[in-house]
Design a protein around this motif. Structure first.
Motif, PDB file in Angstrom:
ATOM      1  N   ASN A 366      42.507  40.749  72.542  1.00  0.00           N
ATOM      2  CA  ASN A 366      43.673  41.337  71.901  1.00  0.00           C
ATOM      3  C   ASN A 366      44.918  40.917  72.669  1.00  0.00           C
ATOM      4  OD1 ASN A 366      42.269  43.174  69.876  1.00  0.00           O
ATOM      5  ND2 ASN A 366      41.324  43.828  71.801  1.00  0.00           N
ATOM      6  N   ILE A 367      46.063  40.851  71.950  1.00  0.00           N
ATOM      7  CA  ILE A 367      47.308  40.497  72.599  1.00  0.00           C
ATOM      8  C   ILE A 367      48.328  41.598  72.340  1.00  0.00           C
ATOM      9  CG2 ILE A 367      47.961  39.063  70.614  1.00  0.00           C
ATOM     10  CD1 ILE A 367      49.577  37.355  72.586  1.00  0.00           C
ATOM     11  N   VAL A 368      48.967  42.037  73.445  1.00  0.00           N
ATOM     12  CA  VAL A 368      49.911  43.152  73.390  1.00  0.00           C
ATOM     13  C   VAL A 368      51.215  42.673  74.010  1.00  0.00           C
ATOM     14  CG1 VAL A 368      50.341  45.532  74.077  1.00  0.00           C
ATOM     15  CG2 VAL A 368      47.992  44.787  73.608  1.00  0.00           C
ATOM     16  N   TYR A 369      52.309  42.606  73.209  1.00  0.00           N
ATOM     17  CA  TYR A 369      53.573  42.142  73.791  1.00  0.00           C
ATOM     18  C   TYR A 369      54.767  42.681  73.016  1.00  0.00           C
ATOM     19  CZ  TYR A 369      54.134  38.579  70.079  1.00  0.00           C
ATOM     20  OH  TYR A 369      54.311  37.939  68.871  1.00  0.00           O
ATOM     21  N   TRP A 389      48.294  40.970  77.918  1.00  0.00           N
ATOM     22  CA  TRP A 389      49.362  41.958  77.861  1.00  0.00           C
ATOM     23  C   TRP A 389      50.736  41.295  77.819  1.00  0.00           C
ATOM     24  CZ3 TRP A 389      48.093  46.980  77.024  1.00  0.00           C
ATOM     25  CH2 TRP A 389      46.751  47.312  77.190  1.00  0.00           C
ATOM     26  N   ASP A 390      50.757  40.017  77.532  1.00  0.00           N
ATOM     27  CA  ASP A 390      51.993  39.276  77.253  1.00  0.00           C
ATOM     28  C   ASP A 390      51.604  38.073  76.410  1.00  0.00           C
ATOM     29  OD1 ASP A 390      51.475  36.855  79.035  1.00  0.00           O
ATOM     30  OD2 ASP A 390      51.385  38.491  80.510  1.00  0.00           O
ATOM     31  N   ASN A 391      52.594  37.355  75.874  1.00  0.00           N
ATOM     32  CA  ASN A 391      52.293  36.179  75.044  1.00  0.00           C
ATOM     33  C   ASN A 391      52.527  34.865  75.776  1.00  0.00           C
ATOM     34  OD1 ASN A 391      55.069  36.007  75.135  1.00  0.00           O
ATOM     35  ND2 ASN A 391      55.334  35.767  72.912  1.00  0.00           N
ATOM     36  N   GLY A 392      52.636  34.945  77.091  1.00  0.00           N
ATOM     37  CA  GLY A 392      52.892  33.767  77.896  1.00  0.00           C
ATOM     38  C   GLY A 392      54.357  33.560  78.204  1.00  0.00           C
ATOM     39  N   GLN A 425      46.968  42.540  83.564  1.00  0.00           N
ATOM     40  CA  GLN A 425      48.343  42.451  84.039  1.00  0.00           C
ATOM     41  C   GLN A 425      49.267  42.010  82.904  1.00  0.00           C
ATOM     42  OE1 GLN A 425      48.470  39.689  87.342  1.00  0.00           O
ATOM     43  NE2 GLN A 425      48.456  41.364  88.834  1.00  0.00           N
ATOM     44  N   ASP A 426      50.466  42.587  82.937  1.00  0.00           N
ATOM     45  CA  ASP A 426      51.576  42.051  82.148  1.00  0.00           C
ATOM     46  C   ASP A 426      52.367  41.158  83.097  1.00  0.00           C
ATOM     47  OD1 ASP A 426      53.875  41.479  80.745  1.00  0.00           O
ATOM     48  OD2 ASP A 426      54.321  43.549  80.184  1.00  0.00           O
ATOM     49  N   ARG A 427      52.273  39.839  82.892  1.00  0.00           N
ATOM     50  CA  ARG A 427      52.892  38.898  83.824  1.00  0.00           C
ATOM     51  C   ARG A 427      54.397  38.766  83.621  1.00  0.00           C
ATOM     52  NH1 ARG A 427      49.424  33.905  82.056  1.00  0.00           N
ATOM     53  NH2 ARG A 427      49.835  34.991  80.077  1.00  0.00           N
TER      54      ARG A 427
END
Length: 683
Positions: A366-369, A389-392, A425-427
């Motif tokens: 899953n992707i959360v951002y 937890w981010d999209n890059g 982690q949310d980078r």
């Protein structure tokens, strides 16, 4: 001479008899002018009590014969003149079909069933089978097994504005019923409010209904695709308010769902659905629960104060897009992933929940951002190591992030660590979030002079910079200020506005982002309404009378009244109040006809008027309105008017013929006289 009198009398008697017969014929036929200019008979409004009604459109002439034989049915079956069944009260306990109204195989006729009351049907109050182009409107149906049943290829029908109580299913669609409109019905105390079941009831539109106190589900759909469920109000259902089972490509839009005793919206094995812009609050379990579903969208919903989770995705739910929802105040999680994968959570406001997002060990990819997590017990908690937890490039805003942004690019220099065993982690945590409004007012309409009106905005903004707001009305600045807190409420009184529509704009900026909201306030002025007023009267010259008026008005400002007698003011600009009696005493009026006009001014520019006609007669014997016999004769004379004219014409013709006859005889006598004299001379 006697013979002539007899002939004349016979002609007169025949003339009057003929005119009387014509008058009575006219009197017995009341007719009016239709919209196409043709004369038509008036069909008196009445209530009828058939035991049941059965129509089979496959039987030739069944509809037309019914319209001919029964007073409760009319029309010709065309679009402009449908067959209409109306004004019936049916106790269907002895109906041979077990239905109150049973219409079957009507594919070629337009028809309506309206303003009927049906009770005690073992099957349906109104059963429509294999029929199209019908309307079931404004009926009251109670204590039937089903209120309205659409069955077996019933297509393009309208079920609207009915009141349905105490049914197993208030409205039931079964087996290939398509493109039906179900709108503006009030449904109370039924097991199922609406039920769609058995074989693909597709492309139906369920909108603007009120469904209350269902013992099972508010709206239940099984194997029914392409439904539109919009703008309904559903509350106090024992089970789910909306249930979709094996129902794909449905739209659940702008419904208000509250105080139900289970989940508000539940999807099981249903795919490609859209759940959008609904207001869901105070339900006992989850706001939205999805099991074994895929490719559903959940966008723009307001989800508050439900008993467990805001959105619960489980049973291998995948490829969801969850965006722009406001989810707050849940004892569980705002979003709970159990056995879910490849879902996207984007730009949601997640506020004041026990957990913001919880992802269990069986959830992955899953992707959360770009979400906002504010003041949750735990903003995020995961036990799976495989979520993003981010999209890059960008992550989320976390109200408890303690890092810094040394280069001022809006991204925290250190990652935000997700609670739980998954070590997520949310980078790219966001340092600033645009201001968002938890509560903003809807458009307002109120009566001029009403007090207590307010506009309220509740704002959350975690920007480290100074925040400021401004409120404008019709482009004019009303209020502005600076704000230092992260959570604040702004109220504005809107009393005292003049009639018309006023546009308010609320603008807030936090040094980096801004938000603007528009609200229309419409101020109306309803005219005063007379709740009591005198009827026109006929009096004797010796009578005294008092005229009385009472009016109501939602709001007034020093209202006044003026009374005119035949156009001349006799009482001018006198104070009055809604609900008070306004009286005028009349004594010793002369013989004649008088008009009394009262005008109420409400103080805000609206007025109402009423006129009373008083006829005063010389003596009591002259008062024809006091005699029932004379009343009847007076009414009858109107219908005899033409017959009298016809009689007069006949009399005139008779008199002319009689005159010609007499003249002819006199002429013969004059010519004969010289001849007789000549004979005498010859003698």
């Amino acid at each position: 001479m006697k013979m002539k009198k007899k002939i004349l009398n016979l002609i007169l008697i025949a003339s009057f008899c003929l005119s009387g017969v014509l008058g009575l014929i006219m009197h017995s036929q009341t007719r009016t002018i239709s919209s196409d200019g043709k004369l038509k008979s008036i069909k008196a409004s009445a209530v009828y009590y058939p035991d049941y009604i059965y129509i089979d459109g496959s039987i030739p002439g069944n509809w037309s014969n019914t319209a001919t034989l029964y007073p409760w049915c009319s029309g010709s079956g065309t679009e402009s003149d449908p067959y209409v069944i109306e004004n019936c009260v049916i106790n269907a306990s002895n109906s041979p079909s077990s239905n109150g109204v049973f219409i079957v195989n009507s594919k070629n006729e337009y028809y309506q069933v309206r303003n009927c009351t049906v009770t005690n049907a073992a099957d349906a109050g109104i059963w429509i089978e294999n029929s199209s182009r019908g309307e079931v409107v404004d009926n009251t149906l109670f204590d039937n097994t089903y209120g309205v049943m659409l069955y077996f290829y019933s297509i393009d029908n309208v079920i609207s504005e009915n009141n349905i109580f105490r049914s197993e299913s208030a409205i039931y669609l079964s087996s290939y019923c398509q493109r039906n409109l179900i709108s503006n019905n009030y449904i109370n105390d039924s097991s199922y409010g609406m039920r769609l079941q058995f074989n693909y009831n597709s492309f139906n539109n369920i909108t603007k209904n009120t469904i209350a106190f269902s013992q099972s589900h508010g709206i239940y759909s099984s194997s029914s695709n392409n439904l539109s469920i919009s703008e309904n109000e559903i509350f106090e259902s024992t089970n789910q308010a909306i249930y979709l089972g094996a129902s794909d490509s449905c739209i659940i839009l702008k419904n208000t769902i509250y105080s139900n005793h289970h989940n508000a919206i539940f999807l099981f094995g249903s795919n490609l659905n859209s759940i959008s812009q609904n207001i869901i609050w105070n339900n006992a379990l989850d706001a939205i629960n999805l099991q074994g579903t895929r490719k559903n969208e959940i966008t723009g919903n307001t989800i508050r104060n439900n008993g467990q989770d805001g959105i619960d995705i489980n049973g291998l739910g995948h490829h969801f897009f969850i965006s722009e929802n406001v989810i707050e105040n849940h004892s569980g999680s705002a979003i709970y992933f159990h056995n879910g994968f490849e879902n996207v959570v984007y730009k949601n406001i997640i506020y004041n929940n026990s957990k913001g997002i919880y992802s269990d060990i069986s959830t992955y990819d899953n992707i959360v951002y770009f979400n906002t997590f504010v003041e949750n017990g735990e903003n995020a908690d995961e036990d799976s190591p495989n979520n993003e937890w981010d999209n890059g490039l960008i992550g989320n805003y976390w109200s408890d992030y303690a890092g810094v942004d040394a280069n001022h690019d809006g991204i925290g220099d250190d990652p935000y660590n997700i609670t739980g065993s998954g070590s997520g982690q949310d980078r790219f945590p966001l340092m600033n979030v645009e201001p968002f409004v938890l509560d903003s007012p809807e458009d307002v309409e109120y009566e001029v002079g009403t007090e207590g009106g307010e506009l309220n905005w509740t704002v959350v903004d975690y920007s480290p910079f100074l925040k400021s707001y401004a409120i404008y009305r019709d482009g004019i600045l009303l209020q502005d200020d600076c704000i230092y807190s992260r959570y604040f409420k702004i109220s504005l009184n809107i009393d005292g506005l003049g009639e018309g529509t006023h546009t308010y704009s609320f603008e807030i900026t936090d040094g980096m982002d801004s938000y603007i909201d528009f609200v229309d306030v419409s101020v109306t002025n309803e005219i005063p309404v007379f709740t009591q007023k005198p009827e026109d009267l006929t009096l004797n010259i010796t009578d005294s009378i008092e005229l009385n008026w009472i009016f109501s008005d939602i709001s007034t400002l020093d209202p006044t009244f003026t009374i005119y007698h035949d156009g001349i003011s006799v009482v001018a600009d006198q104070s009055c109040q809604p609900g008070e009696n306004i009286s005028l005493s009349l004594n010793y009026l002369f013989t004649g006809e008088y008009a009394f006009l009262i005008v109420i001014q409400d103080g805000y520019g609206s007025s109402a008027s009423d006129i009373v006609i008083i006829k005063v007669l010389e003596t009591e014997e002259d008062n024809s309105n006091t005699s029932g016999v004379l009343k009847a004769l007076n009414q009858l004379s109107e219908h005899l008017f033409l017959s009298v004219i016809i009689g007069a014409i006949i009399i005139s013709i008779a008199l002319v013929l009689f005159g010609l006859l007499s003249r002819n005889k006199r002429t013969k006598h004059v010519i004969a006289k010289p001849i007789s004299e000549k004979k005498r001379r010859l003698k």
